[in-house]
Design a protein around this motif. Structure first.
Motif, mmCIF file in Angstrom:
data_model
loop_
_atom_site.group_PDB
_atom_site.id
_atom_site.type_symbol
_atom_site.label_atom_id
_atom_site.label_comp_id
_atom_site.label_asym_id
_atom_site.label_seq_id
_atom_site.Cartn_x
_atom_site.Cartn_y
_atom_site.Cartn_z
ATOM 1 N N VAL A 82 0.809 -1.218 0.000
ATOM 2 C CA VAL A 82 0.000 0.000 0.000
ATOM 3 C C VAL A 82 0.845 1.273 0.000
ATOM 4 O O VAL A 82 0.358 2.356 -0.334
ATOM 5 N N ASP A 83 2.123 1.155 0.368
ATOM 6 C CA ASP A 83 2.998 2.330 0.422
ATOM 7 C C ASP A 83 3.560 2.730 -0.938
ATOM 8 O O ASP A 83 4.291 3.720 -1.036
ATOM 9 N N HIS A 84 3.214 1.978 -1.978
ATOM 10 C CA HIS A 84 3.832 2.232 -3.284
ATOM 11 C C HIS A 84 2.819 2.324 -4.420
ATOM 12 O O HIS A 84 3.182 2.146 -5.588
ATOM 13 N N VAL A 85 1.591 2.633 -4.090
ATOM 14 C CA VAL A 85 0.527 2.727 -5.079
ATOM 15 C C VAL A 85 -0.109 4.099 -5.006
ATOM 16 O O VAL A 85 -0.269 4.673 -3.916
ATOM 17 N N GLY A 86 -0.463 4.654 -6.183
ATOM 18 C CA GLY A 86 -1.122 5.955 -6.239
ATOM 19 C C GLY A 86 -2.217 5.959 -7.283
ATOM 20 O O GLY A 86 -2.498 4.944 -7.930
ATOM 21 N N ILE A 87 -2.836 7.109 -7.430
ATOM 22 C CA ILE A 87 -3.866 7.316 -8.448
ATOM 23 C C ILE A 87 -3.256 8.115 -9.586
ATOM 24 O O ILE A 87 -2.721 9.201 -9.375
ATOM 25 N N GLY A 88 -3.326 7.568 -10.787
ATOM 26 C CA GLY A 88 -2.861 8.272 -11.985
ATOM 27 C C GLY A 88 -3.873 8.011 -13.079
ATOM 28 O O GLY A 88 -3.717 7.084 -13.872
ATOM 29 N N THR A 89 -4.916 8.810 -13.143
ATOM 30 C CA THR A 89 -6.109 8.451 -13.911
ATOM 31 C C THR A 89 -5.873 8.340 -15.408
ATOM 32 O O THR A 89 -6.541 7.582 -16.090
ATOM 33 N N GLY A 118 -0.587 10.525 -0.438
ATOM 34 C CA GLY A 118 0.534 10.473 0.493
ATOM 35 C C GLY A 118 1.767 9.826 -0.091
ATOM 36 O O GLY A 118 2.896 10.302 0.121
ATOM 37 N N ASN A 119 1.576 8.744 -0.833
ATOM 38 C CA ASN A 119 2.728 8.052 -1.427
ATOM 39 C C ASN A 119 3.393 8.914 -2.497
ATOM 40 O O ASN A 119 4.622 9.008 -2.565
ATOM 41 N N PHE A 120 2.578 9.544 -3.341
ATOM 42 C CA PHE A 120 3.143 10.438 -4.343
ATOM 43 C C PHE A 120 3.905 11.575 -3.668
ATOM 44 O O PHE A 120 5.014 11.935 -4.098
#
Length: 330
Positions: free
Chosen positions: A262-269, A317-319
Protein backbone atom coordinates in the motif's frame (compact mmCIF):
# COMPACT_ATOMS: atom_id res chain seq x y z
CA UNK A 1 -16.30 10.07 4.08
CA UNK A 2 -16.38 13.87 4.06
CA UNK A 3 -13.68 14.01 6.74
CA UNK A 4 -11.36 11.74 4.73
CA UNK A 5 -11.88 13.87 1.62
CA UNK A 6 -11.16 17.05 3.57
CA UNK A 7 -8.16 15.65 5.45
CA UNK A 8 -6.43 14.00 2.48
CA UNK A 9 -3.97 15.77 0.21
CA UNK A 10 -5.34 13.97 -2.85
CA UNK A 11 -3.28 14.03 -6.04
CA UNK A 12 -3.85 12.65 -9.52
CA UNK A 13 -0.39 11.61 -10.73
CA UNK A 14 -1.27 11.94 -14.42
CA UNK A 15 -3.98 14.08 -15.96
CA UNK A 16 -4.23 15.73 -19.36
CA UNK A 17 -4.89 19.45 -19.52
CA UNK A 18 -5.49 21.05 -22.91
CA UNK A 19 -6.43 24.71 -22.37
CA UNK A 20 -8.23 26.81 -24.95
CA UNK A 21 -5.93 27.58 -27.85
CA UNK A 22 -3.79 24.45 -27.55
CA UNK A 23 -4.24 21.56 -29.92
CA UNK A 24 -5.53 18.31 -28.54
CA UNK A 25 -4.45 14.99 -29.97
CA UNK A 26 -6.25 12.58 -32.28
CA UNK A 27 -8.10 11.03 -29.35
CA UNK A 28 -10.07 14.29 -29.21
CA UNK A 29 -10.34 14.75 -32.96
CA UNK A 30 -7.54 17.31 -33.01
CA UNK A 31 -9.90 20.09 -31.97
CA UNK A 32 -8.70 23.04 -29.88
CA UNK A 33 -8.90 22.76 -26.12
CA UNK A 34 -12.17 23.78 -24.47
CA UNK A 35 -13.21 27.04 -22.90
CA UNK A 36 -13.53 25.47 -19.46
CA UNK A 37 -12.15 26.62 -16.14
CA UNK A 38 -9.23 24.66 -14.77
CA UNK A 39 -9.89 26.17 -11.36
CA UNK A 40 -13.56 25.21 -11.28
CA UNK A 41 -13.00 21.67 -12.57
CA UNK A 42 -10.11 21.05 -10.17
CA UNK A 43 -12.12 22.30 -7.20
CA UNK A 44 -15.09 20.13 -8.19
CA UNK A 45 -12.81 17.08 -8.41
CA UNK A 46 -12.04 17.21 -4.69
CA UNK A 47 -8.33 16.84 -5.43
CA UNK A 48 -5.65 19.09 -4.04
CA UNK A 49 -3.54 18.75 -7.18
CA UNK A 50 -3.07 17.08 -10.52
CA UNK A 51 0.13 16.42 -12.39
CA UNK A 52 -0.85 18.35 -15.52
CA UNK A 53 0.52 16.74 -18.65
CA UNK A 54 0.50 17.47 -22.37
CA UNK A 55 0.98 14.61 -24.84
CA UNK A 56 3.78 16.23 -26.76
CA UNK A 57 3.87 13.74 -29.63
CA UNK A 58 0.25 14.63 -30.47
CA UNK A 59 0.93 18.31 -30.99
CA UNK A 60 1.39 18.08 -34.76
CA UNK A 61 5.19 18.00 -34.78
CA UNK A 62 6.44 17.49 -38.33
CA UNK A 63 10.11 18.46 -38.12
CA UNK A 64 12.86 18.84 -35.52
CA UNK A 65 12.24 21.87 -33.32
CA UNK A 66 8.45 21.69 -33.53
CA UNK A 67 8.08 19.78 -30.27
CA UNK A 68 10.05 22.35 -28.31
CA UNK A 69 8.05 25.23 -29.82
CA UNK A 70 4.75 23.46 -29.12
CA UNK A 71 5.73 22.65 -25.56
CA UNK A 72 6.66 26.26 -24.83
CA UNK A 73 3.37 27.43 -26.35
CA UNK A 74 1.49 25.00 -24.14
CA UNK A 75 3.32 26.29 -21.06
CA UNK A 76 2.27 29.81 -22.06
CA UNK A 77 -1.34 28.62 -22.30
CA UNK A 78 -1.11 26.98 -18.86
CA UNK A 79 0.39 30.19 -17.45
CA UNK A 80 -2.67 32.08 -18.65
CA UNK A 81 -5.08 29.47 -17.29
CA UNK A 82 -3.38 29.46 -13.89
CA UNK A 83 -3.46 33.23 -13.71
CA UNK A 84 -7.16 33.27 -14.56
CA UNK A 85 -7.88 30.66 -11.88
CA UNK A 86 -5.57 32.27 -9.29
CA UNK A 87 -3.67 28.99 -9.00
CA UNK A 88 0.09 28.57 -8.61
CA UNK A 89 2.26 25.63 -9.59
CA UNK A 90 3.55 23.44 -6.78
CA UNK A 91 7.32 23.48 -7.05
CA UNK A 92 7.98 21.76 -3.73
CA UNK A 93 6.33 19.37 -1.33
CA UNK A 94 5.81 22.38 0.92
CA UNK A 95 3.75 24.03 -1.82
CA UNK A 96 1.49 20.97 -1.98
CA UNK A 97 1.07 20.93 1.77
CA UNK A 98 0.33 24.64 1.88
CA UNK A 99 -2.32 24.36 -0.83
CA UNK A 100 -4.01 21.54 1.07
CA UNK A 101 -3.84 23.37 4.40
CA UNK A 102 -5.45 26.46 2.86
CA UNK A 103 -8.10 24.44 1.01
CA UNK A 104 -6.73 25.54 -2.35
CA UNK A 105 -5.85 23.68 -5.52
CA UNK A 106 -2.57 23.53 -7.39
CA UNK A 107 -0.85 21.66 -10.21
CA UNK A 108 2.47 19.88 -10.56
CA UNK A 109 3.77 20.76 -14.01
CA UNK A 110 4.39 17.65 -16.07
CA UNK A 111 4.75 16.59 -19.70
CA UNK A 112 3.96 13.28 -21.42
CA UNK A 113 6.88 12.43 -23.67
CA UNK A 114 10.14 14.38 -23.74
CA UNK A 115 10.16 14.99 -27.48
CA UNK A 116 11.23 18.60 -26.94
CA UNK A 117 14.73 17.49 -25.90
CA UNK A 118 15.99 16.22 -29.29
CA UNK A 119 19.37 15.35 -27.84
CA UNK A 120 19.75 18.78 -26.18
CA UNK A 121 19.68 17.80 -22.52
CA UNK A 122 20.16 21.46 -21.55
CA UNK A 123 16.57 22.08 -22.68
CA UNK A 124 15.38 20.35 -19.51
CA UNK A 125 16.72 23.22 -17.43
CA UNK A 126 14.86 25.66 -19.69
CA UNK A 127 11.51 24.10 -18.77
CA UNK A 128 12.56 23.55 -15.16
CA UNK A 129 12.75 27.34 -14.95
CA UNK A 130 9.19 27.42 -16.32
CA UNK A 131 8.01 25.28 -13.42
CA UNK A 132 8.39 21.70 -14.70
CA UNK A 133 8.86 19.30 -11.79
CA UNK A 134 7.66 16.01 -13.27
CA UNK A 135 9.07 14.68 -16.55
CA UNK A 136 7.74 11.59 -18.34
CA UNK A 137 10.36 10.43 -20.78
CA UNK A 138 8.21 8.41 -23.16
CA UNK A 139 4.78 8.29 -24.79
CA UNK A 140 3.37 6.59 -27.89
CA UNK A 141 6.21 7.63 -30.20
CA UNK A 142 9.83 8.47 -29.56
CA UNK A 143 11.95 11.59 -29.93
CA UNK A 144 12.45 11.92 -33.70
CA UNK A 145 16.05 13.07 -33.26
CA UNK A 146 17.40 11.17 -30.25
CA UNK A 147 15.19 8.33 -28.92
CA UNK A 148 15.28 7.89 -25.16
CA UNK A 149 14.29 4.25 -24.76
CA UNK A 150 12.00 1.44 -25.79
CA UNK A 151 8.29 2.07 -25.36
CA UNK A 152 5.89 -0.63 -24.07
CA UNK A 153 6.28 -3.64 -26.30
CA UNK A 154 9.31 -2.23 -28.13
CA UNK A 155 12.72 -3.91 -28.20
CA UNK A 156 14.62 -2.17 -30.98
CA UNK A 157 16.69 0.11 -28.74
CA UNK A 158 17.64 -2.38 -26.06
CA UNK A 159 15.95 -0.44 -23.27
CA UNK A 160 17.08 2.96 -22.00
CA UNK A 161 19.41 4.65 -24.51
CA UNK A 162 22.51 6.64 -23.63
CA UNK A 163 20.59 9.87 -24.23
CA UNK A 164 17.73 8.56 -22.11
CA UNK A 165 20.19 7.86 -19.31
CA UNK A 166 21.53 11.40 -19.62
CA UNK A 167 17.97 12.73 -19.32
CA UNK A 168 17.35 10.75 -16.12
CA UNK A 169 20.66 11.95 -14.67
CA UNK A 170 19.85 15.57 -15.55
CA UNK A 171 16.45 15.27 -13.90
CA UNK A 172 18.18 13.90 -10.81
CA UNK A 173 20.61 16.82 -10.86
CA UNK A 174 17.91 19.45 -11.25
CA UNK A 175 15.63 17.63 -8.78
CA UNK A 176 12.82 16.84 -11.22
CA UNK A 177 10.64 13.80 -10.56
CA UNK A 178 11.11 11.16 -13.27
CA UNK A 179 8.05 9.35 -14.66
CA UNK A 180 8.71 6.10 -16.54
CA UNK A 181 5.15 5.41 -17.70
CA UNK A 182 5.05 3.89 -21.21
CA UNK A 183 8.55 2.47 -20.76
CA UNK A 184 9.27 -1.14 -21.66
CA UNK A 185 10.44 -3.62 -19.06
CA UNK A 186 14.05 -3.22 -20.24
CA UNK A 187 13.74 0.57 -20.12
CA UNK A 188 12.37 0.47 -16.58
CA UNK A 189 15.07 -1.87 -15.36
CA UNK A 190 17.73 0.26 -17.04
CA UNK A 191 16.40 3.35 -15.29
CA UNK A 192 16.44 1.60 -11.92
CA UNK A 193 20.15 0.92 -12.37
CA UNK A 194 21.09 4.59 -12.77
CA UNK A 195 18.41 6.66 -10.99
CA UNK A 196 19.64 8.31 -7.81
CA UNK A 197 16.14 9.21 -6.63
CA UNK A 198 12.91 7.21 -6.56
CA UNK A 199 10.63 7.65 -9.55
CA UNK A 200 7.04 6.96 -10.53
CA UNK A 201 5.21 4.99 -13.19
CA UNK A 202 2.29 7.38 -13.15
CA UNK A 203 -0.49 5.58 -15.02
CA UNK A 204 -0.85 1.88 -15.72
CA UNK A 205 -2.21 -1.36 -14.32
CA UNK A 206 -0.72 -4.80 -13.75
CA UNK A 207 -0.38 -7.54 -16.32
CA UNK A 208 -3.52 -9.61 -15.96
CA UNK A 209 -5.63 -6.47 -15.94
CA UNK A 210 -9.25 -7.41 -16.56
CA UNK A 211 -9.41 -5.70 -19.97
CA UNK A 212 -6.61 -7.53 -21.84
CA UNK A 213 -8.23 -7.04 -25.25
CA UNK A 214 -7.96 -3.25 -24.96
CA UNK A 215 -5.30 -1.37 -26.90
CA UNK A 216 -4.16 -0.21 -23.45
CA UNK A 217 -3.19 -3.75 -22.44
CA UNK A 218 0.32 -3.32 -23.86
CA UNK A 219 0.84 -0.40 -21.48
CA UNK A 220 0.48 -2.45 -18.31
CA UNK A 221 3.42 -3.27 -16.08
CA UNK A 222 4.60 -6.71 -15.00
CA UNK A 223 4.38 -7.57 -11.32
CA UNK A 224 8.14 -8.11 -11.16
CA UNK A 225 8.86 -4.67 -12.63
CA UNK A 226 6.25 -3.01 -10.39
CA UNK A 227 7.83 -4.64 -7.36
CA UNK A 228 11.27 -3.42 -8.46
CA UNK A 229 9.97 0.16 -8.70
CA UNK A 230 8.46 -0.22 -5.23
CA UNK A 231 11.64 -1.73 -3.77
CA UNK A 232 13.51 1.36 -5.01
CA UNK A 233 11.04 3.58 -3.13
CA UNK A 234 8.89 4.51 -6.12
CA UNK A 235 5.16 4.58 -6.77
CA UNK A 236 2.97 2.96 -9.43
CA UNK A 237 -0.17 4.91 -10.38
CA UNK A 238 -3.39 3.15 -11.36
CA UNK A 239 -5.48 4.53 -14.22
CA UNK A 240 -9.23 4.64 -14.74
CA UNK A 241 -8.83 3.11 -18.21
CA UNK A 242 -11.05 0.12 -18.91
CA UNK A 243 -13.09 0.59 -15.75
CA UNK A 244 -16.84 1.02 -16.02
CA UNK A 245 -17.46 2.06 -12.43
CA UNK A 246 -15.72 3.35 -9.30
CA UNK A 247 -15.92 -0.22 -7.97
CA UNK A 248 -13.86 -1.57 -10.87
CA UNK A 249 -11.34 1.24 -10.44
CA UNK A 250 -10.86 0.54 -6.73
CA UNK A 251 -10.63 -3.20 -7.46
CA UNK A 252 -7.76 -2.42 -9.85
CA UNK A 253 -6.06 -0.36 -7.15
CA UNK A 254 -6.48 -3.22 -4.67
CA UNK A 255 -4.89 -5.63 -7.16
CA UNK A 256 -1.78 -3.45 -7.34
CA UNK A 257 -1.73 -2.88 -3.57
CA UNK A 258 -1.84 -6.63 -3.01
CA UNK A 259 1.09 -7.06 -5.42
CA UNK A 260 3.51 -4.36 -4.24
CA UNK A 261 2.21 -2.91 -0.96
CA UNK A 262 0.00 0.00 0.00
CA UNK A 263 3.00 2.33 0.42
CA UNK A 264 3.83 2.23 -3.28
CA UNK A 265 0.53 2.73 -5.08
CA UNK A 266 -1.12 5.96 -6.24
CA UNK A 267 -3.87 7.32 -8.45
CA UNK A 268 -2.86 8.27 -11.99
CA UNK A 269 -6.11 8.45 -13.91
CA UNK A 270 -4.81 9.26 -17.41
CA UNK A 271 -8.05 11.21 -17.77
CA UNK A 272 -8.68 14.78 -18.98
CA UNK A 273 -9.58 17.38 -16.39
CA UNK A 274 -10.80 19.60 -19.19
CA UNK A 275 -12.71 17.98 -22.01
CA UNK A 276 -14.68 19.57 -24.82
CA UNK A 277 -17.02 16.61 -25.05
CA UNK A 278 -20.18 17.06 -23.02
CA UNK A 279 -20.32 14.88 -19.97
CA UNK A 280 -16.76 13.61 -20.12
CA UNK A 281 -13.55 14.36 -18.30
CA UNK A 282 -12.30 13.53 -14.82
CA UNK A 283 -15.46 14.63 -13.04
CA UNK A 284 -17.51 12.40 -15.35
CA UNK A 285 -15.16 9.42 -15.29
CA UNK A 286 -18.05 6.97 -15.01
CA UNK A 287 -21.63 7.12 -16.13
CA UNK A 288 -24.06 8.39 -13.52
CA UNK A 289 -21.56 10.33 -11.38
CA UNK A 290 -23.30 13.01 -9.33
CA UNK A 291 -20.30 14.45 -7.53
CA UNK A 292 -16.67 15.17 -8.13
CA UNK A 293 -14.10 12.50 -8.87
CA UNK A 294 -12.39 12.13 -5.50
CA UNK A 295 -15.44 11.98 -3.20
CA UNK A 296 -16.85 9.31 -5.52
CA UNK A 297 -13.65 7.26 -5.23
CA UNK A 298 -13.37 7.65 -1.45
CA UNK A 299 -16.90 6.35 -1.04
CA UNK A 300 -15.90 3.25 -3.00
CA UNK A 301 -12.63 2.85 -1.08
CA UNK A 302 -14.65 2.62 2.12
CA UNK A 303 -17.07 0.13 0.62
CA UNK A 304 -14.13 -2.07 -0.39
CA UNK A 305 -12.71 -2.06 3.14
CA UNK A 306 -9.81 0.40 2.82
CA UNK A 307 -8.93 2.18 6.07
CA UNK A 308 -8.59 5.95 6.30
CA UNK A 309 -4.81 5.57 6.57
CA UNK A 310 -4.65 3.40 3.45
CA UNK A 311 -6.86 5.83 1.52
CA UNK A 312 -4.62 8.72 2.50
CA UNK A 313 -1.52 6.90 1.30
CA UNK A 314 -2.90 5.77 -2.05
CA UNK A 315 -4.72 9.04 -2.75
CA UNK A 316 -1.69 11.28 -2.46
CA UNK A 317 0.53 10.47 0.49
CA UNK A 318 2.73 8.05 -1.43
CA UNK A 319 3.14 10.44 -4.34
CA UNK A 320 3.96 13.29 -1.96
CA UNK A 321 6.71 11.23 -0.33
CA UNK A 322 8.37 10.45 -3.67
CA UNK A 323 7.85 13.99 -4.99
CA UNK A 324 9.58 15.35 -1.91
CA UNK A 325 12.45 12.88 -2.20
CA UNK A 326 12.94 13.53 -5.92
CA UNK A 327 12.73 17.32 -5.67
CA UNK A 328 14.78 17.52 -2.49
CA UNK A 329 11.95 19.17 -0.57
CA UNK A 330 10.96 16.35 1.81
Amino acid sequence: MAKIVADTMAIDMHNHVYPAGTQQGPQRGGEPGPELSLGEELKLSGLTAICAAFALDRAGNSKPGDARVNFLKWLDAIDAELEKAHISRALTLGDLRTAHRLGKQTIVQSVEGSHFIEGHVDRIEEVYKRGLRDLQLLHDSNDMVAPLGDINGGTSLGGLTAVGADVVKECNRLRILVDMAHGSSATLLGTLKIARHPFIVSHTSLDGWKNPSSRMASRTIGKQEAKAVADAGGVVGVWTKGTNSPKEFVEDIKMVVDAIGVDHVGIGTDDDLLSSRTGTGLNHAWQGMNGGFYPTVVEEFLREGFTAEEITKVSGGNFARVFGAATGTA
